[in-house]
Design a protein around this motif. Structure first.
Motif, PDB file in Angstrom:
ATOM      1  N   SER A 224       0.843  -1.309   0.179  1.00 17.59           N
ATOM      2  CA  SER A 224       0.088  -0.064  -0.024  1.00 17.59           C
ATOM      3  C   SER A 224       0.988   1.188  -0.008  1.00 17.59           C
ATOM      4  CB  SER A 224      -0.777  -0.183   1.183  1.00 17.59           C
ATOM      5  OG  SER A 224      -1.672   1.192   1.362  1.00 17.59           O
ATOM      6  N   ALA A 225       1.926   1.120   0.565  1.00 15.90           N
ATOM      7  CA  ALA A 225       2.837   2.365   0.959  1.00 15.90           C
ATOM      8  C   ALA A 225       3.796   2.655  -0.434  1.00 15.90           C
ATOM      9  CB  ALA A 225       3.485   2.281   2.255  1.00 15.90           C
ATOM     10  N   TYR A 226       4.046   1.334  -0.915  1.00 17.42           N
ATOM     11  CA  TYR A 226       5.274   1.403  -1.944  1.00 17.42           C
ATOM     12  C   TYR A 226       4.666   1.193  -3.404  1.00 17.42           C
ATOM     13  CZ  TYR A 226       9.135   1.104   1.255  1.00 17.42           C
ATOM     14  OH  TYR A 226      10.107   1.361   2.466  1.00 17.42           O
ATOM     15  N   GLY A 227       3.488   0.537  -3.706  1.00 24.67           N
ATOM     16  CA  GLY A 227       3.372   0.153  -4.963  1.00 24.67           C
ATOM     17  C   GLY A 227       4.013  -1.034  -5.521  1.00 24.67           C
ATOM     18  N   LYS A 228       3.849  -1.502  -6.705  1.00 22.18           N
ATOM     19  CA  LYS A 228       4.362  -2.992  -7.078  1.00 22.18           C
ATOM     20  C   LYS A 228       5.661  -2.615  -7.408  1.00 22.18           C
ATOM     21  CE  LYS A 228       3.669  -6.626 -10.225  1.00 22.18           C
ATOM     22  NZ  LYS A 228       2.618  -7.227 -11.430  1.00 22.18           N
ATOM     23  N   ASP A 229       6.184  -1.670  -8.204  1.00 30.96           N
ATOM     24  CA  ASP A 229       7.620  -1.577  -8.476  1.00 30.96           C
ATOM     25  C   ASP A 229       8.637  -1.443  -7.220  1.00 30.96           C
ATOM     26  OD1 ASP A 229       7.038  -2.036 -11.083  1.00 30.96           O
ATOM     27  OD2 ASP A 229       7.180  -0.068 -11.692  1.00 30.96           O
ATOM     28  N   LYS A 230       8.170  -0.818  -6.309  1.00 33.92           N
ATOM     29  CA  LYS A 230       8.976  -0.503  -5.250  1.00 33.92           C
ATOM     30  C   LYS A 230       8.917  -1.455  -4.086  1.00 33.92           C
ATOM     31  CE  LYS A 230       9.575   3.722  -1.864  1.00 33.92           C
ATOM     32  NZ  LYS A 230       9.375   4.928  -1.782  1.00 33.92           N
ATOM     33  N   VAL A 231       7.862  -1.934  -4.162  1.00 31.94           N
ATOM     34  CA  VAL A 231       7.846  -3.152  -3.236  1.00 31.94           C
ATOM     35  C   VAL A 231       8.596  -4.354  -3.674  1.00 31.94           C
ATOM     36  CG1 VAL A 231       6.070  -4.853  -3.865  1.00 31.94           C
ATOM     37  CG2 VAL A 231       6.217  -3.922  -1.384  1.00 31.94           C
ATOM     38  N   SER A 232       8.772  -4.613  -5.114  1.00 28.55           N
ATOM     39  CA  SER A 232       9.761  -5.382  -5.493  1.00 28.55           C
ATOM     40  C   SER A 232      11.202  -5.098  -5.256  1.00 28.55           C
ATOM     41  CB  SER A 232       9.465  -5.602  -7.140  1.00 28.55           C
ATOM     42  OG  SER A 232      10.445  -6.256  -7.677  1.00 28.55           O
ATOM     43  N   PHE A 233      11.416  -3.976  -5.345  1.00 27.81           N
ATOM     44  CA  PHE A 233      12.795  -3.603  -5.039  1.00 27.81           C
ATOM     45  C   PHE A 233      13.022  -3.609  -3.462  1.00 27.81           C
ATOM     46  CE2 PHE A 233      15.342  -0.332  -2.925  1.00 27.81           C
ATOM     47  CZ  PHE A 233      16.801  -0.801  -3.205  1.00 27.81           C
ATOM     48  N   SER A 234      12.239  -3.445  -2.534  1.00 28.65           N
ATOM     49  CA  SER A 234      12.284  -3.483  -1.083  1.00 28.65           C
ATOM     50  C   SER A 234      12.529  -5.165  -0.795  1.00 28.65           C
ATOM     51  CB  SER A 234      10.882  -3.006  -0.624  1.00 28.65           C
ATOM     52  OG  SER A 234      11.134  -3.311   0.969  1.00 28.65           O
ATOM     53  N   TYR A 235      11.771  -5.762  -1.492  1.00 31.13           N
ATOM     54  CA  TYR A 235      11.975  -7.360  -0.943  1.00 31.13           C
ATOM     55  C   TYR A 235      13.406  -7.827  -1.752  1.00 31.13           C
ATOM     56  CZ  TYR A 235       9.851 -11.686  -0.067  1.00 31.13           C
ATOM     57  OH  TYR A 235       9.789 -13.122   0.564  1.00 31.13           O
ATOM     58  N   LEU A 236      13.650  -7.333  -2.966  1.00 34.58           N
ATOM     59  CA  LEU A 236      14.896  -7.670  -3.403  1.00 34.58           C
ATOM     60  C   LEU A 236      16.121  -7.297  -2.536  1.00 34.58           C
ATOM     61  CD1 LEU A 236      16.830  -8.372  -6.119  1.00 34.58           C
ATOM     62  CD2 LEU A 236      16.605  -6.071  -6.589  1.00 34.58           C
ATOM     63  N   ALA A 237      15.957  -6.176  -1.882  1.00 30.13           N
ATOM     64  CA  ALA A 237      17.133  -5.522  -1.104  1.00 30.13           C
ATOM     65  C   ALA A 237      17.317  -6.440   0.380  1.00 30.13           C
ATOM     66  CB  ALA A 237      16.914  -4.006  -0.715  1.00 30.13           C
ATOM     67  N   SER A 238      15.973  -6.677   0.802  1.00 29.42           N
ATOM     68  CA  SER A 238      15.842  -7.458   2.129  1.00 29.42           C
ATOM     69  C   SER A 238      16.596  -8.904   1.850  1.00 29.42           C
ATOM     70  CB  SER A 238      14.521  -7.638   2.406  1.00 29.42           C
ATOM     71  OG  SER A 238      14.300  -8.521   3.562  1.00 29.42           O
ATOM     72  N   LEU A 239      16.233  -9.347   0.813  1.00 28.36           N
ATOM     73  CA  LEU A 239      16.904 -10.789   0.463  1.00 28.36           C
ATOM     74  C   LEU A 239      18.461 -10.815   0.274  1.00 28.36           C
ATOM     75  CD1 LEU A 239      14.077 -12.430  -2.045  1.00 28.36           C
ATOM     76  CD2 LEU A 239      14.788 -13.253   0.376  1.00 28.36           C
ATOM     77  N   ALA A 240      19.058  -9.694  -0.438  1.00 23.12           N
ATOM     78  CA  ALA A 240      20.070  -9.271  -0.786  1.00 23.12           C
ATOM     79  C   ALA A 240      20.786  -9.130   0.752  1.00 23.12           C
ATOM     80  CB  ALA A 240      20.309  -8.043  -1.840  1.00 23.12           C
TER      81      ALA A 240
END
Length: 467
Positions: A224-240
């Motif tokens: 809700s806060a980030y939208g689809k593209d930014k949430v994808s990046f957030s998840y990518l960074a967390s896994l990294a």
């Protein structure tokens, strides 16, 4: 339950603008008759507690009574066809009055400047931003039963309000199922001859659903806060940061899968969307990354996939590995067809080399990169614009990254009192003239940031304002 889920779409009357008033009345009445008054009322409490998550119990109660009364009166056999329209108009007038008993909303005045259907649709579209963190605290079994015996209906209403407003971003089907099974547990165990054993058994059976509610609320709050593209990046960074030895090619599909799951299920009324997709997603993570990281493999050993996912979410960042220096994307790459992908790869390399950098800082960098590309790539000389900004970022960025990494690194490693003590000592060295009272004031901001934003489930909107 399936009949109840069908109503969830219909309660959001903002979506019915092009269909007109009669459509809304017809569908609401159809569902009111199918569900019956009590189920309709329960669903109305949940839907409005989610929608106005900062409203008081009394305000939600006023709104629910009006909505249920409107349906009861205007959906009765033989009711005047204009009843619903007249009643909903009266409700919108009441919402716009100075002494309105309904949940306050800053956008109400703007809606009230309109009239008729436009005003009603505007009011229906209002909703409060989600609470930064869930605030519901489950009472002890004894306290639950005392409140339940005192007034079962009041107990159920208050629970539905508190739980739904606290987990307002969890998908509606998840909330419905979670609240229904909780109330069933209380009503069963509080009349049981062995309540302690009963609660223990029921809580174990509800464990997966409780974790699903908690996890999906977190996932959908971020979406809700980030939208689809930014949430994808957030998840990518967390896994990294959790598995820094994994490649960009390993992690990007997982991040995109998480974003797809969020976009498909957070607003879905399909009963099992979130649970089904989350379990499939967890299996993909375990298949792809178990061989890369022993801690993650440990999470994947459990038999309950929901518990496994929760374990993965809670993993702290791994120590920074020794990696060769990352190559920076060229100006041509940044402004090319796959410019966004090159920027994301660059930030991925940054995240895995700075495992303690919090999501809020990385999200801010993601926004900055996007803004930079938007501004520079449309100019006559993109390279000159990008080079100028690179020099500025090279000067300003390292101190910020170092400060945030150090703060969150210490917060995640040390007990809280020890963390605060060390921070106080470093501030005393940096500000030798500061009095003890001044030092305490200086401590407030970094301690507040660390205790809120260095956590895996940090609230995105609140932390964005704290960076």
């Amino acid at each position: 339950m399936k009949a109840a889920l069908a109503l969830l779409l219909l309660l959001a009357t903002a979506h019915a603008a092009h269909r007109g008033r009669a459509y809304v009345r017809e569908k609401v009445c159809q569902e009111y008759r199918m569900l019956g008054k009590e189920n309709f009322r329960t669903l109305t409490i949940i839907a409005n507690s989610r929608k106005y998550s900062n409203g008081t119990f009394e305000e939600i109660g006023h709104l629910v009574r009006e909505i249920v009364s409107l349906a009861e009166t205007c959906c009765a056999d033989g009711a005047d066809p204009s009843c619903y329209d007249a009643g909903s108009t009266a409700l919108s007038v009441k919402s716009c009055s100075a002494d309105s008993p309904f949940p306050a909303h800053p956008g109400t005045a703007e809606c009230c400047a309109h009239e008729g259907l436009e005003r009603k649709l505007c009011l229906a579209a209002l909703r409060h931003p989600p609470r930064p963190l869930p605030q519901y605290l489950q009472p002890s079994d004894k306290e639950l039963c005392q409140a339940f015996r005192q007034d079962p209906r009041e107990f159920a209403d208050r629970f539905l309000y508190e739980y739904s407003s606290s987990y307002s971003q969890a998908p509606l089907p998840v909330l419905l199922s979670s609240t229904r099974t909780f109330l069933s547990m209380v009503s069963t165990c509080c009349i049981s001859p062995a309540p302690t054993a009963c609660f223990l058994k029921e809580k174990l059976e509800r464990k997966t659903l409780s974790l699903l509610t908690l996890t999906s609320n977190r996932i959908c709050s971020r979406f809700s806060a980030y939208g689809k593209d930014k949430v994808s990046f957030s998840y990518l960074a967390s896994l990294a940061q959790k598995v820094p030895t994994a490649s960009f090619e390993d992690l990007l599909p997982l991040a995109e899968d998480a974003a797809d799951m969020s976009s498909q299920c957070c607003d879905s009324v399909a009963e099992d969307c979130m649970q089904k997709k989350l379990l499939e997603h967890t299996a993909k993570i375990c298949t792809t990354l178990s061989a890369r990281d022993a801690r993650l493999a440990g999470c994947c050993n459990g038999k309950n996939l929901m518990e496994n996912h929760f374990c993965i979410l809670a993993l702290p960042p791994a120590p920074a590995p020794k990696l060769p220096e990352a190559s920076e994307p060229t100006n041509k790459e940044l402004c090319g067809k796959e410019g966004a992908l090159h920027a994301t790869r660059s930030l991925f390399e940054l995240a895995r080399r700075h495992p303690s950098l919090p999501d809020a800082v990385l999200a801010k960098l993601y926004d900055s990169f996007g803004k930079l590309q938007g501004e520079c790539c449309s100019t006559k000389d993109p390279s000159a614009c990008l080079n100028s900004n690179r020099k500025r970022m090279e000067a300003e960025l390292p101190p910020l990254l170092e400060k945030a990494s150090q703060l969150c690194g210490q917060y995640n490693k040390l007990p809280f009192l020890e963390f605060k003590k060390r921070l106080r000592e470093s501030l005393a060295q940096a500000e030798p003239e500061a009095s003890p009272a001044q030092l305490e004031r200086l401590l407030e901001q970094p301690v507040s940031f660390a205790s809120t934003c260095c956590l895996p489930d940090a609230p995105p909107l609140l932390c964005a304002s704290k960076v």
